[in-house]
Design an enzyme around this catalytic site. Structure first.
Site, PDB file in Angstrom:
ATOM      1  CG  ASP A 178      25.923  21.237  36.059  1.00 47.65           C
ATOM      2  OD1 ASP A 178      26.207  22.445  36.206  1.00 47.65           O
ATOM      3  OD2 ASP A 178      24.841  20.860  35.555  1.00 47.65           O
ATOM      4  CD  GLU A 228       8.267   8.696  64.469  1.00 47.06           C
ATOM      5  OE1 GLU A 228       8.448   7.691  63.787  1.00 47.06           O
ATOM      6  OE2 GLU A 228       7.242   9.416  64.368  1.00 47.06           O
TER       7      GLU A 228
END
Ligand code: GLA
Length: 724
Positions: free
Chosen positions: A530, A610
């Protein structure tokens, strides 16, 4: 920016106007909020009609045309003739519960106000209007604060109640924001979900009655977010009138919207009145947290841009406001609790050569923390796992060229801990009622300074014992059995709010003592994401769900209010721990780059190929993080529509650079040809796309960019555009 004339108050931002008027009998009426208008008194829009069952205040005498029930109120009351959503409810010593406000005074301050102990957008630019209303019978002044961030098109509000009378009163409800609309044909969008699927937008037209989203969990919650949008029925990304309201608060909240009888609408937002009751003795004051309002007549993209800019530049504080965020690696999903120093070093050593600059040691490093059943509260290093403590480990990490970060969960305690054995009364518990555990832990009474001081003292010692650059502040359960041993019965209604103030207080103290530390908020992922937290923690772990495809949805919803630089996002191992889905490392990278970016896996297992991809990803992100984090954000598609792909775009403020990201859904045979229309470019500039060709901005926006056909599930593509 602020014009005050004979009881008429007009606030202008660059593109919006907000107005109210101290009207008949001193009632403060809301006259307008919307696209900027030239000025003048908009109260001609308020109609006076004798409506049945609409009572008239005593001052109105025989004037039946004036009723609180009909007028648009700036800060609504209850029990005195307004039957719509109340903002304020006061309990007087005689037991009555009502409120009645009349205008008394105003003042203008030459900078944006701050709120002691609470988060708030900051000055120095900006102005403040304070309007003082009074409830004469209660002896209470209500100061309405308006902060005007002109350039950002943001108007903030906060409310301070002062008991100037001779009797105590109880504040039963004190919203931060009340906004009346003289129309009911609006859609409400709320951002809802659950643990591992937070902030999914839900949009519905208002129908008569009340729709409310909120939390009584003690945190803002995974389930609902303290941010809502009200908009035209046909508003979209690029068109339509819309209003956003964000509450800067991390505890119980309510955002309620009422479509009332005359097709008028009221939005009220603030601390949830459930569990709340704040006694106010003569001379005392209470401050309701800040809310921020924004209006756009050009749809959601503009609304988001305004919130993003204001949050980045006026809410997140230095030094992190504009500072590049580190690419990090976190060991949690790789090891959970079972690690020792050598295992951590293995992960760090595999990450360092890949351009990752920060190693974060997650849960499990302290006390007897081998499972989630013990150890919380004992913030000293477990030397069985980490011999020599942080003093030994951190220099080894630093020697790899990496900074070091650490996980904490200060608000919590396990019963199996030294802290709990010494201070069982420090955890919330209602005398005579059984305990309520969550993840086998109890919540410490952070409304108490002595409890906070003790926990902080231990944390401070640990944080000072080595060079720590980052802290992940976690919070892993909802509150229950909230009762404080330190407060008398009549003050137990303060505890939830005092808890939040206590969390803010400790965060502020940590910021002060360790100004260089980057604090990342977390609550089981995004359970406390928030605007209040962002004042203290410039980034927040967006979700415990690291599945790239679910993250498309979570990050999409989050982006309506919160900027990309605030969204904690990592590449994790596959099959994903939450969904079992396997998505390529490329796509996981593209999705995590739409956030703070990092890895949460053991890279020592990565194949050579990777590793090469990861090296490219970190180099690409590091090179472009200014654009990704500070650029204007465009949602190019809505993942909830289940279209063929999800796409988004960042455009630099000077429009000379852009990054377009596209992630496909599942692949299908014979796919259609798809053209993606870009946004926000300069129509007159030519852009090189991934270093090749060059295309005019207007063509890329109006005609589009041809997307390749997908040959596999969840393929992704990134296009870097630079003006030539
Ligand atoms: C929460 C967090 C995770 C991790 C664990 C550790 O769930 O969201 O990222 O830190 O706690 O217990």
């Amino acid at each position: 920016m602020i014009l005050c004339e004979k009881g008429l108050f007009t606030l202008h931002t660059k593109n919006t106007t907000y107005q109210m008027k101290a009207g008949d009998y001193g009632v403060l009426l809301h006259t307008y909020y919307g696209p900027r208008v030239s000025g003048g008194d908009l109260s001609y829009l308020i109609r006076y009609t004798d409506r049945s069952f609409a009572p008239n205040p005593e001052e109105a005498g025989e004037n039946r045309l004036f009723s609180l029930d009909v007028m648009p109120q700036e800060y609504s009351t209850c029990g005195m003739g307004d039957y719509r959503l109340p903002s304020l409810e006061l309990e007087l010593p005689n037991g009555s519960r009502s409120a009645d406000l009349r205008y008394r005074d105003f003042r203008v301050e030459k900078c944006k106000y701050a709120l002691e102990g609470l988060p708030a957008f900051q000055g120095p630019e900006g102005e403040t209007l304070v309007i003082v209303l009074e409830d004469a019978a209660a002896g209470v002044d209500v100061e309405l604060y308006y902060g005007v961030l002109e350039d950002y098109d943001i108007i903030t509000r906060a409310v301070r109640l002062v008991n100037r009378g001779e009797n105590p009163v109880k504040v039963r409800r004190a919203a931060s924001l009340c906004l009346d609309f003289r129309r009911g044909n609006l859609d409400l969008i709320t951002f809802d979900g659950k643990h591992v699927l937070e902030r999914c937008p839900n949009r519905a037209p208002l129908v008569p009655g009340i729709r409310s989203a909120g939390s009584v969990r003690g945190t803002s919650s995974h389930q609902h977010n303290p941010f809502v949008i009200l908009c035209d029925h046909d508003a979209g990304e690029d068109h339509g009138l819309c209003y956003g309201a964000a509450l800067l608060y991390s505890g119980n909240f309510e955002a309620a919207v009422e479509r009332a009888q005359f097709d008028d609408t009221r939005l009220v937002m603030g601390i949830h009145p459930c569990h709340f009751c704040w006694p106010l003795a003569p001379g005392e004051s209470f401050t309701a947290p800040e809310a921020a309002l924004c209006c756009s007549k050009d749809g959601f993209t503009t609304l988001s841009h305004r919130f993003h800019r204001a949050i980045r530049e006026r809410l997140i504080r230095d030094p992190w406001a504009g500072r590049p965020r580190p690419v990090l690696i976190n060991n949690w999903e790789a090891t959970e609790f079972s690690f020792d120093a050598e295992r951590l070093m293995q992960i760090a050593e595999s990450a360092a050569p890949m351009g990752i600059g920060l190693f974060v040691m997650d849960d499990g490093w302290f006390g007897a923390r081998d499972t989630d059943e013990a150890g919380l509260g004992d913030w000293t290093v477990n030397e069985r796992k980490l011999p020599g403590g942080l003093e030994a480990l951190v220099p080894r990490i630093k020697a790899l060229g990496m900074d070091f970060g650490i996980w904490i969960e200060p608000e919590m305690v396990n019963e199996d801990s030294r802290l709990y054995r010494d201070h069982p009364d420090w955890a919330f518990q209602i005398p005579g009622r059984p305990k309520v555990r969550g993840r086998q832990q109890l919540v410490l009474d952070f409304s108490r300074k002595d409890v906070r001081d003790s926990v902080y003292g231990a944390l401070k010692r640990t944080l000072s014992s080595a060079e720590i650059s980052y802290v992940k502040w976690d919070m892993n359960r909802s509150l229950a059995t909230v009762w404080s041993a330190a407060l008398p019965p009549e003050r137990q209604g303060e505890v939830y709010h005092r808890y939040v103030l206590g969390v803010y207080d400790m965060l502020e103290q940590m910021r002060r003592d360790f100004p260089g530390i980057l604090i990342e908020g977390c609550s089981g992922g995004g359970g406390r994401f928030d605007a209040g937290m962002l004042y203290y923690t410039p980034q927040i772990w967006c979700s415990d769900n690291t599945d790239a495809i679910d993250r498309l949805h979570i990050q999409y919803g989050t982006s309506f209010c919160y900027p990309v630089s605030t969204m904690g996002a990592h590449v994790s191992a596959v099959p994903n721990a939450q969904t079992g889905r396997s998505v390529s490392i490329e796509t996981r990278g593209v999705v995590a780059m739409n956030g703070t970016f990092g890895y949460e896996m053991d890279l020592s297992w990565a194949t050579g190929e990777e590793q090469e991809i990861i090296r490219r990803q970190t180099a690409f992100f590091t090179e472009h993080r200014g654009l990704i984090h500070q650029g204007d954000y465009y949602r190019l598609s809505d993942p909830f529509q289940n279209g063929p792909y999800t796409a988004w775009e960042q455009v630099s403020p000077d429009k000379r650079e852009a990054l377009v990201s596209v992630v496909y859904g599942t692949a299908h045979g014979a796919p259609p040809f798809l053209d993606l229309k870009l946004k926000g470019l300069d129509p007159a500039l030519r852009y090189q796309v991934n270093g090749e060709g060059s295309y005019p901005g207007d063509m890329l926006m109006e005609a589009g960019w041809p997307l390749p056909m997908a040959w596999d599930d969840y393929q992704s593509f990134q296009y870097y555009l630079s003006a030539i």
